[in-house]
Design an enzyme around this catalytic site. Structure first.
Site, PDB file in Angstrom:
ATOM      1  N   ASP A  16       0.832  -1.205   0.000  1.00  0.00           N
ATOM      2  CA  ASP A  16       0.000   0.000   0.000  1.00  0.00           C
ATOM      3  C   ASP A  16       0.870   1.260   0.000  1.00  0.00           C
ATOM      4  O   ASP A  16       1.996   1.249   0.491  1.00  0.00           O
ATOM      5  CB  ASP A  16      -0.904  -0.043   1.246  1.00  0.00           C
ATOM      6  N   ASN A  18       1.314   3.486  -2.821  1.00  0.00           N
ATOM      7  CA  ASN A  18       1.867   3.970  -4.101  1.00  0.00           C
ATOM      8  C   ASN A  18       1.312   5.349  -4.464  1.00  0.00           C
ATOM      9  O   ASN A  18       2.054   6.227  -4.914  1.00  0.00           O
ATOM     10  CB  ASN A  18       1.515   3.002  -5.239  1.00  0.00           C
ATOM     11  N   ASN A  64     -10.352  -2.924  -6.654  1.00  0.00           N
ATOM     12  CA  ASN A  64      -9.532  -2.002  -7.447  1.00  0.00           C
ATOM     13  C   ASN A  64     -10.136  -1.650  -8.809  1.00  0.00           C
ATOM     14  O   ASN A  64      -9.735  -0.667  -9.438  1.00  0.00           O
ATOM     15  CB  ASN A  64      -8.107  -2.552  -7.646  1.00  0.00           C
ATOM     16  N   ARG A  67     -11.284   1.963  -9.438  1.00  0.00           N
ATOM     17  CA  ARG A  67     -10.375   3.089  -9.709  1.00  0.00           C
ATOM     18  C   ARG A  67     -10.541   3.573 -11.151  1.00  0.00           C
ATOM     19  O   ARG A  67     -11.194   2.921 -11.954  1.00  0.00           O
ATOM     20  CB  ARG A  67      -8.938   2.634  -9.448  1.00  0.00           C
ATOM     21  N   SER A 192      -8.146  -5.303   4.758  1.00  0.00           N
ATOM     22  CA  SER A 192      -8.581  -5.037   3.380  1.00  0.00           C
ATOM     23  C   SER A 192      -8.938  -6.292   2.574  1.00  0.00           C
ATOM     24  O   SER A 192      -8.504  -6.441   1.427  1.00  0.00           O
ATOM     25  CB  SER A 192      -7.517  -4.215   2.633  1.00  0.00           C
TER      26      SER A 192
HETATM   27  C1  FPP Z   1      -1.817   0.223  -3.333  1.00  0.00           C
HETATM   28  O1  FPP Z   1      -1.378   1.551  -3.390  1.00  0.00           O
HETATM   29  C2  FPP Z   1      -1.266  -0.568  -4.419  1.00  0.00           C
HETATM   30  C3  FPP Z   1      -2.005  -1.142  -5.397  1.00  0.00           C
HETATM   31  C4  FPP Z   1      -3.462  -1.019  -5.471  1.00  0.00           C
HETATM   32  C5  FPP Z   1      -1.393  -1.919  -6.477  1.00  0.00           C
HETATM   33  C6  FPP Z   1      -0.085  -2.561  -6.205  1.00  0.00           C
HETATM   34  C7  FPP Z   1       0.554  -2.804  -7.496  1.00  0.00           C
HETATM   35  C8  FPP Z   1       1.873  -2.706  -7.786  1.00  0.00           C
HETATM   36  C9  FPP Z   1       2.920  -2.435  -6.788  1.00  0.00           C
HETATM   37  C10 FPP Z   1       2.340  -2.879  -9.197  1.00  0.00           C
HETATM   38  C11 FPP Z   1       1.891  -4.131  -9.899  1.00  0.00           C
HETATM   39  C12 FPP Z   1       2.359  -5.357  -9.241  1.00  0.00           C
HETATM   40  C13 FPP Z   1       3.031  -6.389  -9.815  1.00  0.00           C
HETATM   41  C14 FPP Z   1       3.249  -7.605  -9.010  1.00  0.00           C
HETATM   42  C15 FPP Z   1       3.590  -6.375 -11.165  1.00  0.00           C
HETATM   43  P1  FPP Z   1      -2.477   2.698  -3.440  1.00  0.00           P
HETATM   44  O2  FPP Z   1      -2.590   3.134  -4.845  1.00  0.00           O
HETATM   45  O3  FPP Z   1      -3.758   2.226  -2.826  1.00  0.00           O
HETATM   46  O4  FPP Z   1      -1.811   3.790  -2.563  1.00  0.00           O
HETATM   47  P2  FPP Z   1      -2.560   4.931  -1.727  1.00  0.00           P
HETATM   48  O5  FPP Z   1      -3.312   4.234  -0.625  1.00  0.00           O
HETATM   49  O6  FPP Z   1      -1.431   5.766  -1.229  1.00  0.00           O
HETATM   50  O7  FPP Z   1      -3.455   5.660  -2.682  1.00  0.00           O
END
Ligand code: FPP
Length: 238
Positions: A16, A18, A64, A67, A192
């Protein structure tokens, strides 16, 4: 690593933060996911190096899909790209790919790619990289209940014979040990909808570090913390 205390066999990670990582830099959210890929590589490499048997990563949840179209498309493209780019490294490091989730709900191209990489990497694998894709813990339990129900209706399973082992055998994770350690990055105190059945006795490790900043040393810290914990599985302490 301190000697003596066992390392987890199965580590699961909720990757989490990103979006927040990108926002804090004034970048679009999708760039956070791009940066997160490097942390995926590092986590796989570190887990393999440490002798962990299964690493499960929550890459795309059923929720997801809510989104933006751009974000969903970016995540699918990143996955596709990861599979192409990482295949030689996975083979070299003897890491076999596995997937959990409603895989039939993913784009056909991704499904084909996943099948191909699984077929190529699984023979002789020393570690399983298990990607949760279009995954939801409740959906997983629901799918298991439906499959069990069909067996009961078909007369191949006696309702009285349904026990925890039967349920575990109908989950997407069949054949894998339950996670010993669940890591969640970016500080949120939530599960989650991840591996709801399987985490009954799993040790939780929540770190404020955002996923793109989660590097080898952060992973090692989580493993060291795990080794310090006393796991009692409901029994009394010493
Ligand atoms: C959560 O961060 C992350 C995700 C929903 C996706 C995770 C995916 C990757 C790291 C890339 C793809 C993976 C592979 C294995 C190739 P968020 O966007 O919910 O962060 P936030 O809570 O800060 O908005």
């Amino acid at each position: 690593m301190p000697k003596g205390s066992p390392l987890p066999k199965h580590v699961a990670i909720i990757m989490d933060g990103n979006g927040r990582w990108a926002k804090s830099r004034g970048l679009p959210r999708v760039m956070g996911h791009q940066a997160g890929i490097q942390s995926v590589r590092t986590a796989v490499e570190t887990a393999r190096e440490m002798g962990i048997q299964v690493l499960t990563l929550y890459a795309f949840s059923i929720e997801n899909w809510k989104r933006s179209r751009l974000e969903v498309a970016t995540l699918m493209n990143l996955l596709d790209e990861y599979l192409s780019k990482e295949l030689p490294t996975l083979l070299k490091n003897q890491v076999g790919l596995s997937v959990i989730g409603r895989i039939e709900g993913l784009p056909a191209k991704i499904q084909r790619h996943l099948k191909e990489v699984i077929a190529k990497t699984r023979p002789g694998a020393k570690m399983i990289l298990n990607l949760a894709l279009n995954y939801g813990g409740r959906a997983e339990i629901l799918d298991a209940v439906r499959a069990i129900g069909e067996e009961v209706a078909g007369g191949t399973l006696n309702a009285g014979a349904i026990d925890e082992t039967v349920i575990s055998r109908h989950l997407y994770t069949r054949g894998l040990p339950d996670p010993d350690l669940l890591i969640r990055t970016s500080g949120e105190l939530r599960v989650s909808n991840f591996l709801l059945w399987q985490i009954s006795y799993t040790e939780l490790y929540i770190t404020p570090t955002l996923w793109p900043d989660f590097k080898r040393e952060h992973f090692v810290d989580a493993l060291l913390e795990f080794q310090r914990r006393e796991r009692r599985f409901g029994a009394e302490g010493t």
